[in-house]
Scaffold this active site. Structure first.
Site: not given
Ligand code: ADP
Ligand code: MG
Length: 432
Positions: A83, A102, A104, A109, A263, A322, A326-327, A408
């Site tokens: 996804r 990102e 996944n 899910s 990442k 970051k 994940e999660g 979401r």
């Molecule tokens: P995870 O693997 O924990 O889901 P993500 O990279 O999806 O990691 O980051 C988790 C959440 O943080 C995202 O769903 C988003 O809401 C926020 N986020 C992540 N990267 C960014 C970004 N570059 N700018 C703004 N919000 C972000």
């Molecule tokens: Mg995410």
């Protein structure tokens, strides 16, 4: 046992139709890219070299990856379900742009539950007398698309009596999402079992041809809904994971594809020339993918990393820090980002992180409905995900599709976190 309804928005949220179409149009490209990375041993080795020195979890996954390659792959059919997540970044002139958060590549899910949300929001709009708007909500059925991929892999595995195994959590918090996909498989006369790592450790074995048996049943496809965070593993679970990876069964994903979703890999992809090397002769594919990238920066030890760290410390609100997790709920923002980065600035620990430009979407008002939470209107932002499904047999791609979407939405005061983390809720795009 406690059952709650999954959280959702009262109303669908506006999504720019051009960006929605762009996200669908680039999904097959991302499928090709993930698949190419998973087969590129040198790229994964080089890209993750600094990370595995600083991050034990990635290192352990990588060890299994190398061990499986050394022995030689028994698996010849590959199934990817991913996804790709995006936000709509608001530029200086107010024009929104699609920016990938990102991708996944394991346990992506909510494809199941979100197959129902358009019906929920359609009903809400009708109650409000908005029939025309209700009729404009798009049909969306990732459950079916995901199941079609699993069914194809099962068929190519080629044993009528073999089962599909959902590898599930010890404590199952999202079972109904998984059941939606499972039902689609039973409807196609494919038998599904649900097992934990512990069950695999206790009852799993390989025969001479490395066919996988769990609890006496031959397994054609292993669909992981677990195994993406360190807390999912103890010594026995790592052994179970190795057994699964060594087997002939189709893993969704295999460990190389899981590593392709880290990442650190995402950050390396943004370097000039990397996409071109991974996807030679595919200039248009590369251009479509690159158009969705936000600024991503390496914190590896050296001059480049030093400059990046200094830049982030000077202006922390521009970035997100970051780790390889994940999660949801793991990223660092603002003042906290600055403090952590200052602390690890001169230590190799910093290489377990990447830095990313912070995306700034335009907020909108909505109600977030969550069990046992007060009903109040919130200022919200949304994240769009597109499900990708592909199946490869040997060198040949036999399926490559975009299988539906997920929207979401969360209140703007939460910088981080998805639905499972208790922050975001399920939504439906209303194209504008
Ligand atoms: P995870 O693997 O924990 O889901 P993500 O990279 O999806 O990691 O980051 C988790 C959440 O943080 C995202 O769903 C988003 O809401 C926020 N986020 C992540 N990267 C960014 C970004 N570059 N700018 C703004 N919000 C972000
Ligand atoms: Mg995410």
């Amino acid at each position: 046992q406690v059952v709650n309804y999954a959280p959702f928005t009262l109303l669908p949220s506006a999504v720019p139709s051009a960006l929605f179409e762009q996200a669908y149009a680039v999904q097959q490209d991302f499928n090709l890219l993930v698949d190419a990375i998973s087969q590129n041993k040198e790229f994964l080795e080089r890209t993750l070299a600094s990370t595995i020195k600083a991050d034990d979890f990635t290192a352990q996954l990588f060890r299994i990856h190398m061990q499986v390659l050394e022995e030689g792959l028994a698996q010849s059919v590959f199934l990817g379900i991913n996804r790709s997540d995006y936000m709509f970044d608001c530029g200086v002139d107010g024009t929104p742009a699609l920016k990938q958060i990102e991708i996944n590549t394991i346990a992506a899910s909510f494809g199941g539950l979100t197959s129902r949300t358009a019906a929920v929001h359609g009903r809400v709009l009708k109650v409000l007398g908005k029939y025309k708007e209700a009729s404009r909500l798009l049909p969306n059925n990732p459950s079916e698309g995901l199941a079609l991929g699993i069914a194809k892999a099962w068929e190519l595995y080629g044993s009528q009596s073999a089962v599909v195994m959902f590898l599930v959590e010890e404590v199952q918090r999202n079972i109904f999402d998984q059941r939606c996909v499972e039902n689609e498989l039973w409807n196609r006369n494919i038998r599904v079992i649900r097992k934990r790592f512990r069950d695999v450790f206790e009852t799993g074995s390989l025969d001479d041809a490395r066919r996988l048996y769990v609890d006496g049943q031959e397994v054609a496809v292993v669909y992981y809904r677990e195994g993406y965070v360190p807390q999912n593993y103890d010594q026995q679970n790592w052994e179970a994971r190795l057994l699964l990876e060594r087997s002939r069964a189709v893993k969704c994903p295999d460990i190389a594809t899981q590593l392709a979703g880290t990442k650190k890999v995402q950050q390396e992809l943004s370097r000039p020339g990397t996409l071109e090397r991974l996807l030679p002769g595919r200039a248009e594919t590369v251009a479509r993918i690159r158009a969705t990238f936000a600024g991503l920066y390496s914190l590896d030890v050296g001059e480049e990393g030093d400059q990046i760290a200094a830049m982030a410390i000077a202006d922390p609100d521009r970035f997100v820090l970051k780790p390889q997790r994940e999660g949801g709920g793991n990223n660092l923002y603002g003042e906290e980002l600055r403090q952590v980065l200052e602390k690890i600035r001169d230590s190799p620990e910093r290489t377990s992180y990447i830095l990313m430009d912070k995306i700034k979407p335009q907020p909108a008002m909505n109600y977030l409905l969550r069990a046992h939470s007060p009903l109040e209107v919130s200022e919200c932002i949304s994240e769009l995900g597109i499900f990708g499904v592909y199946v490869r047999q040997g060198k040949e791609m036999v399926m490559n599709t975009a299988a539906g979407h997920l929207l979401r939405t969360k209140a703007i005061e939460h910088a981080d976190g998805g639905v499972a983390a208790g922050v975001a809720v399920l939504d439906t795009p209303y194209l504008v």
